[in-house]
Structures are given as structure tokens and as C-alpha cells.
Enzyme design. Structure first.
Site, PDB file in Angstrom:
ATOM      1  N   ASP A 298      -3.953   1.189  -9.332  1.00 30.34           N
ATOM      2  CA  ASP A 298      -5.360   0.553  -9.807  1.00 30.34           C
ATOM      3  C   ASP A 298      -5.550   0.498 -11.324  1.00 30.34           C
ATOM      4  O   ASP A 298      -6.413  -0.471 -11.531  1.00 30.34           O
ATOM      5  CB  ASP A 298      -6.364   2.061  -9.275  1.00 30.34           C
ATOM      6  CG  ASP A 298      -6.004   2.259  -7.776  1.00 30.34           C
ATOM      7  OD1 ASP A 298      -5.523   1.379  -7.010  1.00 30.34           O
ATOM      8  OD2 ASP A 298      -6.412   3.322  -7.388  1.00 30.34           O
TER       9      ASP A 298
ATOM     10  N   ASP B  88       3.335   2.346  -4.867  1.00 27.11           N
ATOM     11  CA  ASP B  88       3.128   2.527  -6.291  1.00 27.11           C
ATOM     12  C   ASP B  88       3.879   3.713  -6.778  1.00 27.11           C
ATOM     13  O   ASP B  88       4.633   3.597  -7.569  1.00 27.11           O
ATOM     14  CB  ASP B  88       1.914   2.145  -6.718  1.00 27.11           C
ATOM     15  CG  ASP B  88       0.697   3.223  -6.403  1.00 27.11           C
ATOM     16  OD1 ASP B  88       1.003   3.910  -5.522  1.00 27.11           O
ATOM     17  OD2 ASP B  88      -0.362   3.222  -7.067  1.00 27.11           O
TER      18      ASP B  88
ATOM     19  N   GLU C 286       0.446  -1.169   0.126  1.00 26.47           N
ATOM     20  CA  GLU C 286      -0.019  -0.112   0.081  1.00 26.47           C
ATOM     21  C   GLU C 286       0.859   1.324  -0.060  1.00 26.47           C
ATOM     22  O   GLU C 286       1.765   1.393   0.750  1.00 26.47           O
ATOM     23  CB  GLU C 286      -0.832   0.005   1.176  1.00 26.47           C
ATOM     24  CG  GLU C 286      -2.058   0.503   0.942  1.00 26.47           C
ATOM     25  CD  GLU C 286      -3.239  -0.410   0.057  1.00 26.47           C
ATOM     26  OE1 GLU C 286      -3.101  -0.243  -1.097  1.00 26.47           O
ATOM     27  OE2 GLU C 286      -3.643  -1.365   0.511  1.00 26.47           O
ATOM     28  N   HIS C 287       0.647   2.275  -0.990  1.00 21.91           N
ATOM     29  CA  HIS C 287       1.059   3.356  -0.985  1.00 21.91           C
ATOM     30  C   HIS C 287       2.721   3.477  -1.651  1.00 21.91           C
ATOM     31  O   HIS C 287       3.468   4.028  -1.594  1.00 21.91           O
ATOM     32  CB  HIS C 287       1.098   4.452   0.387  1.00 21.91           C
ATOM     33  CG  HIS C 287      -0.089   5.281   0.372  1.00 21.91           C
ATOM     34  ND1 HIS C 287      -0.127   6.378   0.100  1.00 21.91           N
ATOM     35  CD2 HIS C 287      -1.386   4.839   0.994  1.00 21.91           C
ATOM     36  CE1 HIS C 287      -1.436   7.078   0.412  1.00 21.91           C
ATOM     37  NE2 HIS C 287      -2.058   5.823   0.769  1.00 21.91           N
TER      38      HIS C 287
ATOM     39  N   SER D 197     -13.423   2.852  -7.657  1.00 29.39           N
ATOM     40  CA  SER D 197     -14.683   2.986  -8.684  1.00 29.39           C
ATOM     41  C   SER D 197     -14.230   4.181  -9.905  1.00 29.39           C
ATOM     42  O   SER D 197     -14.499   3.952 -10.913  1.00 29.39           O
ATOM     43  CB  SER D 197     -15.845   3.652  -8.151  1.00 29.39           C
ATOM     44  OG  SER D 197     -15.381   4.654  -7.158  1.00 29.39           O
TER      45      SER D 197
ATOM     46  N   GLY E  48     -12.786   3.085  -1.557  1.00 26.55           N
ATOM     47  CA  GLY E  48     -11.513   2.537  -1.633  1.00 26.55           C
ATOM     48  C   GLY E  48     -11.388   0.965  -2.714  1.00 26.55           C
ATOM     49  O   GLY E  48     -10.379   0.410  -2.767  1.00 26.55           O
TER      50      GLY E  48
HETATM   51  C1  GLA Z   1      -5.171   4.750  -4.353  1.00 22.94           C
HETATM   52  C2  GLA Z   1      -4.319   5.117  -5.210  1.00 22.94           C
HETATM   53  C3  GLA Z   1      -3.179   4.062  -5.764  1.00 22.94           C
HETATM   54  C4  GLA Z   1      -2.390   3.685  -4.644  1.00 22.94           C
HETATM   55  C5  GLA Z   1      -3.270   3.442  -3.491  1.00 22.94           C
HETATM   56  C6  GLA Z   1      -2.444   3.092  -2.001  1.00 22.94           C
HETATM   57  O1  GLA Z   1      -5.809   3.631  -4.666  1.00 22.94           O
HETATM   58  O2  GLA Z   1      -4.907   5.293  -6.393  1.00 22.94           O
HETATM   59  O3  GLA Z   1      -2.475   4.545  -6.765  1.00 22.94           O
HETATM   60  O4  GLA Z   1      -1.289   4.649  -3.926  1.00 22.94           O
HETATM   61  O5  GLA Z   1      -4.292   4.400  -3.108  1.00 22.94           O
HETATM   62  O6  GLA Z   1      -1.744   1.863  -2.403  1.00 22.94           O
END
Ligand code: GLA
Length: 371
Positions: free
Chosen positions: A157, A22, A19-20, A112, A109
Site C-alpha cells: 500500500d 507482499d 493479494e497477501h 485510507s 480496503g
Molecule cells: C492490506 C495490507 C497489504 C496487503 C494487502 C493484501 O492492504 O496493508 O500490505 O497485505 O492487505 O494484499
């Protein structure tokens, strides 16, 4: 009214771990889910384009010669942003009506908005008679977030929404965009539980965390030769730079560095069918997200705490951008239904909130749906 257009669909996504990571070129392990957006496109004569949303019961019209160049905080920003980015790429899209509908819970989250972007891109490219490689579609849709909507999100995403495979999670290297489909054993179910606390990536806290991470990364890249991004850094590198960055940046970067390592270990565990180890990494990832990244919330923590006590649960954590939204739970398939009900019952008892929960299989991404 009947609609004689072509319809394209794109799924939502849930992130299993990573998570976070990317937007600093790290590793993520998401999967596409059963919920989806549909984009039906029909040609029109003249210069007018229309975006229709069945979910919002609204339509928005533009003249092709007078398209907006940035978002205004409205659902139509996502399809309009895709059109704008295609234009910037030199792709001419003739007049059309695009009808959007979908069942991905908004603000939970589960991506969408990225799903709307990808479904729209597939429809508009078809309408323009152009084929683009999946990587370019994902990158273009990410730039809608970054350059049109104004959200500082990464590529995760859009990438998994394009490239997801039924029955598989997707390991993505967000720097090289190399990716690998990892089969999920049929003995396990992914249970998604919506805390009902709304989350948004476009504003506020997501951007704050992004800024803290990038500030920490900038110090490490400056001070430690050979490091191009946080993804190359070790905890030793971070500690050596600790005095040069804010305490917030230090903790956010510590989450990212340890999270990248957890994703690698999660990959090995999944390949070995070792769900217990995979689940343990999910719990560790949640702790890191809550304590170092400071991006969980009491409702989500409660869901994870309850999940950990229930039969059949291998692991649970927050998923997505943070500050609300959903948890993702890895549960023995035979226990998934009772797990889901018990989780919602105990959550209601503890906090008085009616959660929603879903058992989702890993679904195909948008590309696999048309080929
Ligand atoms: C959101 C962002 C992604 C990613 C996540 C956290 O979904 O759109 O790019 O940073 O948060 O992992």
C-alpha cells in the site's frame, strides 16, 4: 479559520492482482486511485504538536517531549506513528499543526490509513527540511503499521501510494522493491465497488491469515534447501511439506504460490494488451482467495458473480486485505457507467444492500505530486 501551511496529498490504492503476497516477498500489481488524503502543515511556536482531522471533527495534542510510542486504536495513531518513526530515525521535527482531510472511504480496503501515513510523512519531512528517497518513505510508513499500530501488513500500500503513476499500474517485487510502471490501455476502466462490509487490517482475521502463511513458509524454508521465502517455492515444494503443516497453512500457502504466478502472467497479458487474459486471471485470483485463502465473504462473492454476467466485464475480484471492502472490476471503458449501475442494482436486489461504486483512473502517487 484560515490555514497558511503547505499542503501535501497522497492517493488511496486499489490492487488489481497479487493479494497477501507482499509480506512474503512476492509480487503485486496495484495502482493509485483518484481518492486522496490532504495533509496541511503549519509551524507552531513552543513544544506542542496538534493533529486535526476534518473527517472526524477532532483534534489531538501532544507535547513534543511526551509522544506516544504505540497506537491506541484511534485515527491519530497514523500521523502520530509517522512522527514517532521519524524521531526513531533521528529526524527532529519542530512543533506544528497538521490538518488532515480526505475522501477515501474508510474501512473499505482502499488504504485510507496508508494514505494518511504517506501524506503525513511528506508534510513532516518538508517541515523538518529533510528529503528522503521514496523507498525510505514507504518503508517508514509500513513500519508505522507493523511497529506502532500493530498490524502485520506488507509494503504494497505504502509503496504504490508513494510511487504510483497516472495511467499506469505498478508491478512491485516486494523483496527487492524493484518496480515497473505498466500502462493501462485507455479502452479499459477500473470500476471499484464497495460491498459496504467493513474491513480492517489492524485486527483479527488479517493477522490470522498472516500467521497461517508465515507458519507454512517457516516449514518450507526449514525443509527445502535454497528457499528463502514463499516466493521461491513451487507447488511441488509445498506438497512435499504438506504433512508438516496445518491444513490452513497448506491452503494459504497454495494461494500465495499460485497468486505470485498469476501476477507474472497478468504482467505479460497487460504488456500485450490482452485484457481478456488479464481478466481471466482476476477471476482465478478471486477463486483462490475465496477457496484457498478463505478470506472473502458472501457479499463480495455476490458482487463478483454479478459482475461476471455483465457486458464489457473482463474480470472481477476482491481487492485488499479481505473479509469485506471492495471488488475491483476491469471493464471496457464504453460499458463502465452502465456496468456500475447494473452491478449496484442487482446487488441491492439480491442482498438488500446499497453498494457504492466508482470509476477510477490510475492516479499519480505522492512523489509525482511534488516533483
Ligand atoms: C492490506 C495490507 C497489504 C496487503 C494487502 C493484501 O492492504 O496493508 O500490505 O497485505 O492487505 O494484499
Amino acid at each position: 479559520m484560515s490555514f497558511a501551511g503547505h499542503t501535501f496529498t497522497a492517493p488511496g490504492r486499489v490492487n488489481l492482482i497479487g493479494e497477501h503476497t507482499d509480506y512474503t516477498g512476492g509480487f503485486v500489481l496495484p495502482m493509485a486511485i483518484d481518492f486522496e488524503t490532504s495533509a496541511a502543515i503549519e509551524p507552531c511556536s513552543g513544544d506542542q504538536i496538534t493533529f486535526l482531522s476534518e473527517n472526524f471533527h477532532e483534534e489531538v495534542r501532544y507535547n513534543l517531549a511526551d509522544l506516544p510510542s504505540h497506537g491506541r486504536g484511534h485515527w491519530s495513531d497514523y500521523p502520530a506513528g509517522v512522527l514517532w518513526m521519524l524521531r526513531k530515525k533521528g529526524i527532529d521535527v519542530p512543533a506544528f499543526t497538521l490538518r488532515l482531510s480526505g475522501d477515501i472511504p474508510l474501512g473499505s480496503g482502499l488504504s485510507s490509513s496508508a494514505s494518511v501515513e504517506v501524506a503525513t510523512a511528506m508534510a513532516l519531512l518538508h517541515h523538518a527540511g529533510i528529503k528522503l528517497p521514496g523507498e525510505e518513505i514507504a518503508t517508514l510508513c509500513r513500519s508505522v503499521e507493523n511497529d506502532f499500530v500493530g498490524a502485520s501488513s506488507g509494503i504494497m500500500d505504502q509503496f504504490v501510494i508513494v510511487y504510483g503513476r497516472a495511467g499506469h499500474a505498478l508491478l512491485l517485487d516486494c523483496r527487492s522493491l524493484q518496480h515497473e510502471n505498466l500502462p493501462l490501455p485507455p479502452s479499459v476502466s477500473v470500476v471499484i465497488c464497495n460491498s459496504m462490509v467493513k474491513h480492517t487490517v489492524a485486527h483479527g482475521e488479517y493477522g490470522d491469515r498472516n500467521g497461517e502463511v508465515l507458519a507454512g513458509q517457516a516449514v518450507i524454508v526449514r525443509e527445502r534447501p535454497g528457499i528463502g521465502s514463499l516466493r521461491d517455492a513451487t507447488l511441488g515444494d509445498l506438497d512435499a511439506c504438506r504433512a508438516l503443516m496445518s491444513p490452513e497453512s497448506y491452503h494459504r500457502c497454495r494461494h500465495i504460490i499460485t497468486e505470485n504466478e498469476r501476477v507474472q502472467r497478468a504482467r505479460v497479458a497487460l504488456q500485450a494488451g490482452d485484457l481478456a487474459s488479464f481478466g481471466k486471471l482476476m477471476y482465478e485470483a478471486h477463486d483462490s482467495f475465496r477457496d484457498d485463502f478463505a478470506a472473502s465473504c458472501p457479499e463480495i462473492d455476490k458482487l463478483v458473480e454479478i459482475a461476471a454476467t455483465l457486458p464489457g466485464c473482463f474480470g472481477a475480484r476482491i481487492t485488499g486485505g479481505g473479509f469485506g471492502g471492495c471488488t475491483v472490476n476491469l471493464v471496457a471503458a464504453d460499458d463502465a457507467e452502465s456496468f456500475r449501475h447494473e452491478l449496484m442494482r442487482q446487488y441491492k436486489n439480491a442482498l438488500g444492500i446499497d453498494a457504492e461504486s466508482y470509476i477510477s483512473r490510475a492516479a499519480d502517487g505522492a512523489l509525482a505530486r511534488i516533483s
